[in-house]
Structures are given as structure tokens and as C-alpha cells.
Scaffold this motif. Structure first.
Motif, mmCIF file in Angstrom:
data_model
loop_
_atom_site.group_PDB
_atom_site.id
_atom_site.type_symbol
_atom_site.label_atom_id
_atom_site.label_comp_id
_atom_site.label_asym_id
_atom_site.label_seq_id
_atom_site.Cartn_x
_atom_site.Cartn_y
_atom_site.Cartn_z
ATOM 1 N N PHE A 116 -8.399 15.147 115.449
ATOM 2 C CA PHE A 116 -7.628 14.634 116.577
ATOM 3 C C PHE A 116 -6.494 15.566 116.985
ATOM 4 O O PHE A 116 -5.856 15.334 118.023
ATOM 5 C CB PHE A 116 -7.065 13.254 116.252
ATOM 6 C CG PHE A 116 -8.087 12.159 116.301
ATOM 7 C CD1 PHE A 116 -8.648 11.777 117.507
ATOM 8 C CD2 PHE A 116 -8.493 11.519 115.141
ATOM 9 C CE1 PHE A 116 -9.593 10.769 117.565
ATOM 10 C CE2 PHE A 116 -9.443 10.507 115.189
ATOM 11 C CZ PHE A 116 -9.999 10.139 116.403
ATOM 12 N N SER A 117 -6.192 16.590 116.166
ATOM 13 C CA SER A 117 -5.156 17.541 116.567
ATOM 14 C C SER A 117 -5.599 18.382 117.757
ATOM 15 O O SER A 117 -4.763 19.004 118.419
ATOM 16 C CB SER A 117 -4.788 18.453 115.387
ATOM 17 O OG SER A 117 -5.911 19.235 114.982
ATOM 18 N N ARG A 118 -6.904 18.398 118.025
ATOM 19 C CA ARG A 118 -7.424 19.066 119.217
ATOM 20 C C ARG A 118 -7.551 18.023 120.326
ATOM 21 O O ARG A 118 -8.316 17.072 120.198
ATOM 22 C CB ARG A 118 -8.784 19.702 118.924
ATOM 23 C CG ARG A 118 -8.733 20.727 117.800
ATOM 24 C CD ARG A 118 -10.111 21.272 117.498
ATOM 25 N NE ARG A 118 -10.068 22.260 116.429
ATOM 26 C CZ ARG A 118 -11.137 22.897 115.957
ATOM 27 N NH1 ARG A 118 -12.338 22.629 116.478
ATOM 28 N NH2 ARG A 118 -11.018 23.787 114.988
ATOM 29 N N ARG A 119 -6.799 18.204 121.364
ATOM 30 C CA ARG A 119 -6.749 17.216 122.440
ATOM 31 C C ARG A 119 -8.088 17.127 123.159
ATOM 32 O O ARG A 119 -8.707 18.145 123.496
ATOM 33 C CB ARG A 119 -5.669 17.604 123.453
ATOM 34 C CG ARG A 119 -4.280 17.754 122.836
ATOM 35 C CD ARG A 119 -3.709 16.428 122.418
ATOM 36 N NE ARG A 119 -2.386 16.550 121.829
ATOM 37 C CZ ARG A 119 -1.408 15.704 122.060
ATOM 38 N NH1 ARG A 119 -1.601 14.686 122.865
ATOM 39 N NH2 ARG A 119 -0.242 15.873 121.473
ATOM 40 N N PHE A 120 -8.526 15.901 123.409
ATOM 41 C CA PHE A 120 -9.727 15.672 124.200
ATOM 42 C C PHE A 120 -9.617 14.306 124.857
ATOM 43 O O PHE A 120 -8.731 13.510 124.531
ATOM 44 C CB PHE A 120 -11.002 15.772 123.333
ATOM 45 C CG PHE A 120 -11.044 14.795 122.194
ATOM 46 C CD1 PHE A 120 -11.618 13.540 122.351
ATOM 47 C CD2 PHE A 120 -10.505 15.139 120.965
ATOM 48 C CE1 PHE A 120 -11.661 12.649 121.310
ATOM 49 C CE2 PHE A 120 -10.543 14.238 119.906
ATOM 50 C CZ PHE A 120 -11.121 12.989 120.078
ATOM 51 N N ILE A 190 -9.590 0.857 104.232
ATOM 52 C CA ILE A 190 -8.289 0.307 104.601
ATOM 53 C C ILE A 190 -7.227 1.406 104.667
ATOM 54 O O ILE A 190 -6.353 1.393 105.545
ATOM 55 C CB ILE A 190 -7.873 -0.783 103.600
ATOM 56 C CG1 ILE A 190 -8.802 -1.992 103.719
ATOM 57 C CG2 ILE A 190 -6.422 -1.201 103.816
ATOM 58 C CD1 ILE A 190 -8.559 -3.050 102.669
ATOM 59 N N GLY A 191 -7.294 2.383 103.765
ATOM 60 C CA GLY A 191 -6.224 3.382 103.663
ATOM 61 C C GLY A 191 -6.386 4.601 104.531
ATOM 62 O O GLY A 191 -5.437 5.392 104.658
ATOM 63 N N ILE A 192 -7.549 4.800 105.146
ATOM 64 C CA ILE A 192 -7.758 5.988 105.977
ATOM 65 C C ILE A 192 -6.741 6.077 107.112
ATOM 66 O O ILE A 192 -6.180 7.161 107.362
ATOM 67 C CB ILE A 192 -9.202 6.012 106.514
ATOM 68 C CG1 ILE A 192 -10.179 6.400 105.397
ATOM 69 C CG2 ILE A 192 -9.337 6.988 107.680
ATOM 70 C CD1 ILE A 192 -11.638 6.316 105.812
ATOM 71 N N PRO A 193 -6.462 5.006 107.876
ATOM 72 C CA PRO A 193 -5.516 5.137 108.995
ATOM 73 C C PRO A 193 -4.135 5.625 108.576
ATOM 74 O O PRO A 193 -3.521 6.433 109.277
ATOM 75 C CB PRO A 193 -5.460 3.717 109.569
ATOM 76 C CG PRO A 193 -6.751 3.091 109.177
ATOM 77 C CD PRO A 193 -7.070 3.661 107.840
ATOM 78 N N PHE A 194 -3.610 5.137 107.430
ATOM 79 C CA PHE A 194 -2.295 5.585 106.976
ATOM 80 C C PHE A 194 -2.288 7.084 106.733
ATOM 81 O O PHE A 194 -1.378 7.804 107.187
ATOM 82 C CB PHE A 194 -1.913 4.834 105.700
ATOM 83 C CG PHE A 194 -0.679 5.371 105.028
ATOM 84 C CD1 PHE A 194 0.571 5.060 105.524
ATOM 85 C CD2 PHE A 194 -0.777 6.184 103.915
ATOM 86 C CE1 PHE A 194 1.718 5.558 104.916
ATOM 87 C CE2 PHE A 194 0.360 6.685 103.298
ATOM 88 C CZ PHE A 194 1.615 6.375 103.806
ATOM 89 N N ASN A 195 -3.290 7.581 106.018
ATOM 90 C CA ASN A 195 -3.373 9.018 105.757
ATOM 91 C C ASN A 195 -3.525 9.805 107.051
ATOM 92 O O ASN A 195 -2.901 10.856 107.234
ATOM 93 C CB ASN A 195 -4.557 9.308 104.820
ATOM 94 C CG ASN A 195 -4.302 8.895 103.399
ATOM 95 O OD1 ASN A 195 -3.998 9.720 102.549
ATOM 96 N ND2 ASN A 195 -4.431 7.618 103.097
ATOM 97 N N MET A 196 -4.355 9.315 107.956
ATOM 98 C CA MET A 196 -4.595 10.021 109.208
ATOM 99 C C MET A 196 -3.312 10.127 110.029
ATOM 100 O O MET A 196 -2.984 11.204 110.551
ATOM 101 C CB MET A 196 -5.675 9.308 110.023
ATOM 102 C CG MET A 196 -6.009 9.982 111.335
ATOM 103 S SD MET A 196 -7.050 8.962 112.397
ATOM 104 C CE MET A 196 -5.877 7.658 112.859
ATOM 105 N N VAL A 197 -2.557 9.040 110.158
ATOM 106 C CA VAL A 197 -1.351 9.039 110.984
ATOM 107 C C VAL A 197 -0.299 9.987 110.423
ATOM 108 O O VAL A 197 0.303 10.792 111.150
ATOM 109 C CB VAL A 197 -0.804 7.607 111.114
ATOM 110 C CG1 VAL A 197 0.577 7.617 111.747
ATOM 111 C CG2 VAL A 197 -1.747 6.754 111.933
ATOM 112 N N ILE A 198 -0.040 9.897 109.113
ATOM 113 C CA ILE A 198 0.994 10.739 108.511
ATOM 114 C C ILE A 198 0.594 12.217 108.564
ATOM 115 O O ILE A 198 1.412 13.083 108.911
ATOM 116 C CB ILE A 198 1.263 10.314 107.061
ATOM 117 C CG1 ILE A 198 1.665 8.837 107.007
ATOM 118 C CG2 ILE A 198 2.364 11.178 106.457
ATOM 119 C CD1 ILE A 198 2.908 8.506 107.791
ATOM 120 N N LEU A 199 -0.650 12.519 108.230
ATOM 121 C CA LEU A 199 -1.099 13.913 108.256
ATOM 122 C C LEU A 199 -1.169 14.445 109.682
ATOM 123 O O LEU A 199 -0.889 15.629 109.926
ATOM 124 C CB LEU A 199 -2.462 14.028 107.576
ATOM 125 C CG LEU A 199 -2.462 13.742 106.072
ATOM 126 C CD1 LEU A 199 -3.881 13.683 105.536
ATOM 127 C CD2 LEU A 199 -1.658 14.802 105.322
#
Length: 317
Positions: A116-120, A190-199
Motif C-alpha cells: 500500500f506504500s505504492r499509491r494506486f 485479527i492482528g494483521i491490521p495493527f501491524n499493517m497500520v503501524i508499519l
């Protein structure tokens, strides 16, 4: 007319008390601002922690609430807990559950953050949808996944049968050899979104000029990721892993709603063992022992986090 000024030595004693009184008032104001937080921490964290430690050395049973008598029994509670085979199994399963969850959450979360760091187009909408597992209460998620993983009527086995990967159905929650893996998979989800947002937030702080320089030097995607992304993400990775560890190792509601610690205690962890000893067997002393073990493990990792964070700050300076 000549005006003579007093020497510096004579004026200094007059200013010093004023400076000291001003510094004293500022220090008093600082403590007044901090006092409510200190009172809150002492009342809702300090006192329960001390009581839990004391309870682990007492014979604390339901009758204690009526008689008020909870005699100290030394290390008897600790010996009985450590001699219990279920404690060893719960400790090992806690390690497997925690490590498996952290590895899965971090790996998939980092992959999604880089993606998601690559804008689309619609990237923001998709990120918002991926946050839903994190926003839904854990008990609700566990109940939904329990229906999904039902051996006879679950949609997961129906899907596997449709694509020809499984004919008889996988006993996700009814087999001692599969139930812990099922709990790990649900916790990863359950925990993937937390890791994704912070990273993802950490990736946004990396200067784009570094990637442009690496591209000019001919570095490929993997080398760029290994040489730039991971080193620059190290402080964020530390925060994610430590917070993820401290929240995962004490999970109770997910496992209780998903498997109840079974089958055959195959998903029993330190958190569920504390619940079982305290509220099912009503042996609050032994339950406090297991709770103290959890607190000790979390405290060790908290100290490690503070040391790593301090060393990172010193290197940054």
C-alpha cells in the motif's frame, strides 16, 4: 550627580532566593499535573499487582471472602503449579501461540504495508476495509470464526471440498493436533491490521531520496528492501513486535470463545490456565501464581523494549 551601582556580589544574594522560589513553584506545578496520573496508576495498577503477588503466597479460597482468613502458605502454591503437568503444556502452547501469531501478523502486515506504500486507485478504501478485523471485538471475531471452522457445517470446509482440497473436512477445532493452529490463524487474521497500520506509517517516514539514490546505483527491489527499508524501519519494528508480544501472550477471550482451551487442553495457555484455576477450580492462590508468571514475562520484554529504544535514541543523536 553620579549614581553608583551596587557591586554584583551584593545583588546576587537578593536574586538567588527569588530564582529558588520560582523553580520550586514550577516543580510543584509539575507534580500537581502528574499527581492524578500517579494516583490512577497506584489505585488501578499498583494495588492489584501487590495484592496478586501476596495472594500467590496465601491459601485464598471462596471461604476467604466470608471469613476474611487467608493464611500464608509460603511457596506451596508455587510448588503445586510448577508440579502440575498442565502448567508445562500451557507454557509451551503459549510460546507456540505467541511466536506463531507474531510471525504471521508481522510478515503479512509488512507485506501489505509495502504494497500500500505504492499509491494506486482505491488504496485508501481497501486499507479501511482491512482495518475491520481489528475494530471488531475479539469475542465476536472468535464466534464468527468458530462457525466458519465448524467441521460439519462450516463454510471453510465447504470451500475446501468444492475446490477438491479436502474430502472429509478438516477438524479445525475438534482435533488436538489442529486446534492450536486454528487459534493461531484466527489471531493472525485479527492482528494483521495493527501491524499493517503501524508499519505503513513507518514507511511513510523514510525519505524518498534514499530509494531514488538506490535506483540510480542499480539496486534491485530486494536489495533496496534489505538495505534501506528494514534498517530505517527498525524502531517501528521493535515497537510492533514488543506491543504485539505483550498483547498476544495474555490473550484469553479469543481462546475461550473459540475452543474453551480444548480439545484435551490442546489450546490451553497461561491466560486460560489462570482463568481455569481461579474461576473454575476456585483456587485463587494458584491462579495468582500463573498470573504472576505472565506479569514477569511481560515485564522482562518491557525492559528489553526500553533498553532497545534507549540505544536507538542514543544512536540517533
Amino acid at each position: 550627580m553620579t549614581i553608583t551601582s551596587l557591586p554584583t556580589e551584593e545583588r546576587a544574594p537578593e536574586r538567588a532566593p527569588a530564582r529558588r522560589s520560582g523553580a520550586g513553584r514550577r516543580r510543584l506545578y509539575q507534580w500537581l499535573f502528574v499527581a492524578p496520573a500517579l494516583v490512577y496508576l497506584l489505585a488501578f495498577f499498583g494495588y492489584p499487582l501487590v495484592r496478586n503477588v501476596l495472594m500467590s503466597f496465601q491459601e485464598f479460597t471462596p471461604t476467604t471472602y466470608f471469613t476474611g482468613e487467608s493464611p500464608f502458605n509460603g511457596l506451596d502454591n508455587w510448588r503445586e503449579v510448577f508440579d502440575n503437568e498442565l502448567f508445562g503444556d500451557a507454557l509451551w502452547q503459549t510460546i507456540l501461540f505467541t511466536v506463531g501469531s507474531l510471525v504471521g501478523q508481522f510478515t503479512i502486515g509488512l507485506g501489505l504495508a509495502v504494497f500500500f506504500s505504492r499509491r494506486f486507485h482505491l488504496s485508501g478504501v481497501i486499507r479501511a476495509v482491512l482495518l475491520l478485523p481489528w475494530l471488531v471485538p475479539m469475542v465476536v471475531s472468535a464466534v464468527v470464526w468458530r462457525r466458519i471452522m465448524d467441521e460439519d457445517h462450516g463454510i471453510l470446509n465447504s470451500f475446501l471440498e468444492t475446490v477438491g482440497l479436502s474430502g472429509d473436512g478438516v477438524p479445525w477445532l475438534s482435533s488436538p493436533s489442529v486446534a492450536l493452529l486454528s487459534a493461531i490463524l484466527v489471531n493472525i487474521w485479527i492482528g494483521i491490521p495493527f501491524n499493517m497500520v503501524i508499519l505503513y506509517g513507518g514507511l511513510q517516514e523514510i525519505p524518498r531520496e534514499l530509494y531514488e539514490a538506490a535506483s540510480l546505483d542499480g539496486a534491485g527491489p530486494w536489495r533496496t528492501f534489505r538495505s534501506i527499508t528494514l534498517p530505517m524501519l527498525r524502531p517501528v519494528v521493535t515497537v510492533v513486535l514488543v506491543l504485539g508480544f505483550m498483547s498476544t501472550i495474555k490473550i484469553l477471550d479469543l481462546i475461550l470463545a473459540l475452543t474453551g482451551g480444548g480439545p484435551a487442553d490442546s489450546t490451553q495457555t497461561l491466560g486460560t490456565l489462570t482463568y481455569q484455576l481461579s474461576f473454575l477450580q476456585l483456587d485463587f492462590g494458584q491462579g495468582a501464581v500463573v498470573g504472576n508468571v505472565l506479569i514477569l514475562i511481560s515485564a522482562v520484554f518491557a525492559v528489553l523494549y526500553l533498553r532497545i529504544n534507549r540505544s536507538d535514541n542514543q544512536q540517533g543523536k
